[in-house]
Scaffold this active site. Structure first.
Site, PDB file in Angstrom:
ATOM      1  N   CYS A  34       0.837  -1.205   0.000  1.00 31.15           N
ATOM      2  CA  CYS A  34       0.000   0.000   0.000  1.00 31.15           C
ATOM      3  C   CYS A  34       0.876   1.261   0.000  1.00 31.15           C
ATOM      4  O   CYS A  34       1.528   1.570   1.004  1.00 31.15           O
ATOM      5  CB  CYS A  34      -0.908  -0.038   1.234  1.00 31.15           C
ATOM      6  SG  CYS A  34      -1.793   1.478   1.584  1.00 31.15           S
ATOM      7  N   CYS A  37       0.080   3.836   2.658  1.00 32.83           N
ATOM      8  CA  CYS A  37       0.508   3.326   3.972  1.00 32.83           C
ATOM      9  C   CYS A  37       1.990   3.599   4.184  1.00 32.83           C
ATOM     10  O   CYS A  37       2.406   4.053   5.257  1.00 32.83           O
ATOM     11  CB  CYS A  37       0.254   1.824   4.073  1.00 32.83           C
ATOM     12  SG  CYS A  37      -1.470   1.326   3.932  1.00 32.83           S
TER      13      CYS A  37
END
Length: 113
Positions: A34, A37
């Protein structure tokens, strides 16, 4: 993938480390693949260092702990959940700046000793 003061949470110890904590706990639900993230990692690490002793800050990898992610209905990442007294008191889906993250913690951190 966590700095010295950023904890790593997992399903086996989640109740003990998060739900039964004496202090508020900020959990960053994330995954290695991600991009947003990974972008938030320095912010989460800085918040963990600056709030050491007041709150716990840690990360939970949703790929390795899918049961906990499902338990809290995490459908998008990054998701930040702030637990206090074993209950979710704040949540945010998506990236978040350091100032907003600190405001979220300050609203629930006990300042009185």
């Amino acid at each position: 993938m966590a700095a010295d003061n950023t904890l790593t949470f997992n399903e086996a110890d989640f109740d003990k480390d998060v739900l039964n904590s004496e202090v508020p706990v900020l959990v960053d639900f994330w995954a290695e693949w991600c991009g947003p993230c990974r972008q938030m990692t320095p912010t989460v690490d800085a918040i963990a260092t600056e709030n050491l002793g007041k709150v716990k800050v840690g990360k939970l990898n949703v790929d390795h702990n899918s049961g906990t992610a499902a338990r809290y209905q995490v459908r998008g990442i990054p998701t930040l959940l702030l637990f206090k007294g074993g209950k979710i008191v704040e949540q945010h889906v998506g990236t978040m700046g350091k100032a907003d993250m600190q405001k979220m913690l300050d609203a629930h951190a006990d300042v009185a000793v």
